[in-house]
Write a protein that holds these residues in place. Structure first.
Motif, short mmCIF file in Angstrom:
data_model
loop_
_atom_site.label_atom_id
_atom_site.label_comp_id
_atom_site.label_asym_id
_atom_site.label_seq_id
_atom_site.Cartn_x
_atom_site.Cartn_y
_atom_site.Cartn_z
N LEU A 71 -9.15 -2.13 -1.67
CA LEU A 71 -8.02 -1.66 -1.04
C LEU A 71 -6.80 -2.16 -1.68
CD1 LEU A 71 -8.52 -1.66 2.83
CD2 LEU A 71 -7.78 0.36 1.31
N TYR A 131 -2.10 2.40 5.60
CA TYR A 131 -3.25 1.92 6.27
C TYR A 131 -3.70 0.60 5.24
CZ TYR A 131 -4.91 4.68 2.13
OH TYR A 131 -5.21 5.04 0.73
N SER A 135 -5.75 -2.64 7.22
CA SER A 135 -7.07 -2.73 6.85
C SER A 135 -7.37 -3.78 6.24
CB SER A 135 -7.54 -1.47 5.94
OG SER A 135 -7.41 -0.32 6.57
#
Length: 165
Positions: A71, A131, A135
């Motif tokens: 991520l 996000y 996250s």
């Protein structure tokens, strides 16, 4: 007079340093590849039969770190692929009503964001998907919980084997 290519630390219009983005990308990719190879090796049938609660907690923790690395690298790619002009345009497009002008642009690595600064102090983030940071927070907590659980379980195993022996 300061040459135009030189960026001062006091410059309010600084995004992320490209060198820092590349270091983050390479480090994140290396962590991701290393953990992926390790976790894939743990799924071999011979290793799968020897799973204990300690190993499960450890591997869940490492999986959370691998997903967090993925991520973070994804967020860094967003920053790397938008040039300064696109970043400025994004700031202007998302400028809140009532704010006549922007006073600066700031890039942070932790949390990963590009911040458009307003004169009234109501700054806002652009470019990095919304996000990413929530996250990463959840994955960090999961990694910590897995590591602590693995440590406590391992400690319990060691103390019980000492009592038997």
């Amino acid at each position: 007079m300061v040459p135009p290519q030189l960026v001062l630390a006091s410059d309010p219009w600084q995004g992320h340093d490209v060198g820092g983005l590349f270091v983050g990308l390479f480090a994140g990719a290396a962590v991701l590849v290393g953990l992926t190879v390790y976790l894939a090796s743990r799924l071999a049938p011979a290793n799968f039969r020897r799973y204990t609660p300690v190993r499960v907690c450890r591997d869940v923790s490492l999986l959370a770190v691998a997903l967090g690395s993925a991520l973070y690298v994804w967020g860094l790619f967003h920053l790397l692929l938008t040039d300064e002009q696109d970043q400025a345009e994004e700031c202007e497009l998302r400028r809140p009503a009532g704010v006549a002008r922007l006073v600066g642009l700031r890039g942070d690595f932790v949390p990963l964001r590009l911040v458009c600064e307003t004169p009234n102090g109501h700054d806002y983030d652009v470019v990095v998907p919304g996000y990413i940071n929530p996250s990463l927070t959840v994955l960090l907590l999961l990694a910590l919980a897995g590591a602590v659980a693995a440590g406590l379980l391992h400690r319990g195993q060691r103390s019980s084997t000492r009592k038997k022996g």
